[in-house]
Design a protein around this motif. Structure first.
Motif, PDB file in Angstrom:
ATOM      1  N   GLY A   1     -25.646 -27.390  -9.658  1.00  0.00           N
ATOM      2  CA  GLY A   1     -25.315 -28.810  -9.721  1.00  0.00           C
ATOM      3  C   GLY A   1     -26.092 -29.651  -8.738  1.00  0.00           C
ATOM      4  O   GLY A   1     -27.073 -29.207  -8.139  1.00  0.00           O
TER       5      GLY A   1
ATOM      6  N   SER B   1     -20.256 -28.676 -18.480  1.00  0.00           N
ATOM      7  CA  SER B   1     -20.675 -29.537 -17.376  1.00  0.00           C
ATOM      8  C   SER B   1     -19.613 -30.604 -17.112  1.00  0.00           C
ATOM      9  O   SER B   1     -18.840 -30.967 -17.993  1.00  0.00           O
ATOM     10  CB  SER B   1     -22.033 -30.195 -17.664  1.00  0.00           C
ATOM     11  N   CYS B   2     -19.619 -31.053 -15.881  1.00  0.00           N
ATOM     12  CA  CYS B   2     -18.724 -32.149 -15.505  1.00  0.00           C
ATOM     13  C   CYS B   2     -19.473 -33.045 -14.536  1.00  0.00           C
ATOM     14  O   CYS B   2     -20.413 -32.625 -13.865  1.00  0.00           O
ATOM     15  CB  CYS B   2     -17.427 -31.635 -14.895  1.00  0.00           C
ATOM     16  N   LYS B   3     -19.036 -34.280 -14.500  1.00  0.00           N
ATOM     17  CA  LYS B   3     -19.634 -35.281 -13.633  1.00  0.00           C
ATOM     18  C   LYS B   3     -18.499 -36.178 -13.156  1.00  0.00           C
ATOM     19  O   LYS B   3     -17.663 -36.597 -13.955  1.00  0.00           O
ATOM     20  CB  LYS B   3     -20.665 -36.087 -14.420  1.00  0.00           C
TER      21      LYS B   3
ATOM     22  N   LYS C   1     -22.786 -27.605 -13.543  1.00  0.00           N
ATOM     23  CA  LYS C   1     -23.098 -27.019 -14.846  1.00  0.00           C
ATOM     24  C   LYS C   1     -22.786 -25.531 -14.778  1.00  0.00           C
ATOM     25  O   LYS C   1     -23.053 -24.879 -13.778  1.00  0.00           O
ATOM     26  CB  LYS C   1     -24.569 -27.221 -15.196  1.00  0.00           C
TER      27      LYS C   1
ATOM     28  N   LEU D   1     -21.524 -39.193  -6.250  1.00  0.00           N
ATOM     29  CA  LEU D   1     -21.568 -38.649  -7.609  1.00  0.00           C
ATOM     30  C   LEU D   1     -21.925 -37.174  -7.530  1.00  0.00           C
ATOM     31  O   LEU D   1     -22.910 -36.798  -6.892  1.00  0.00           O
ATOM     32  CB  LEU D   1     -22.611 -39.394  -8.450  1.00  0.00           C
TER      33      LEU D   1
ATOM     34  N   SER E   1     -22.185 -33.439  -9.883  1.00  0.00           N
ATOM     35  CA  SER E   1     -22.162 -32.834 -11.212  1.00  0.00           C
ATOM     36  C   SER E   1     -22.316 -31.325 -11.073  1.00  0.00           C
ATOM     37  O   SER E   1     -22.979 -30.836 -10.163  1.00  0.00           O
ATOM     38  CB  SER E   1     -23.270 -33.412 -12.094  1.00  0.00           C
TER      39      SER E   1
ATOM     40  N   THR F   1     -17.429 -39.188  -9.794  1.00  0.00           N
ATOM     41  CA  THR F   1     -17.714 -39.876  -8.544  1.00  0.00           C
ATOM     42  C   THR F   1     -16.501 -39.717  -7.641  1.00  0.00           C
ATOM     43  O   THR F   1     -15.391 -40.110  -8.004  1.00  0.00           O
ATOM     44  CB  THR F   1     -17.997 -41.376  -8.777  1.00  0.00           C
TER      45      THR F   1
END
Length: 137
Positions: A69, A110-112, A83, A79, A81, A114
């Motif tokens: 990530g 995956s994630c994202k 994977k 932010l 992220s 903030t």
């Protein structure tokens, strides 16, 4: 009257006690959608380093990349992220208090999100993903 000072709780003790006793309040929201991205990013760097995660920084030291990530300083927070295969997450994990604009792909690859706070929930979130994804390597 005696010259000995009375015993009183110091500020650190009170803050520790209140953070322990009031964690349940995070379930009710009340979080701002804007945080100090630089401070959260610095805390995340220390946390990853302590957890043995190798990462590289860009020249401006505003983005870091690791095997699974990346993270970057944003105007309203940090932010991050990730994977991987079958991430151990559900949508509510990236939409809880202290997080903003969280997304998780339908196949959980995956994630994202903030991070607008750096608290217990954020540390648990990162720790869970690092443990899971470091185990796959």
């Amino acid at each position: 009257m005696s010259d000995t000072p009375t015993k009183s709780r110091d500020l650190d003790h009170l803050m520790e006690q209140n953070s322990t006793e009031l964690d349940f309040l995070s379930a009710y929201g009340g979080s701002s959608s804007e945080g100090d991205g630089s401070a959260i990013f610095a805390a995340l760097r220390r946390f990853l380093k302590a957890g043995g995660v190798s990462y590289s920084l860009n020249k401006k030291e505003t983005t870091l990349s690791f095997a699974f990530g990346k993270a970057s300083i944003e105007e309203n927070g940090c932010l991050i992220s990730f994977k991987g295969k079958n991430l151990p997450l559900v949508t509510s994990d990236v939409q809880q208090a202290g997080f903003a604009q969280g997304t998780l792909t339908q196949k959980r690859t995956s994630c994202k999100v903030t991070m607008v706070e750096w608290g217990l929930e954020q540390r648990r979130f990162i720790e869970r993903l690092v443990e899971y994804l470091n185990h796959d390597e």
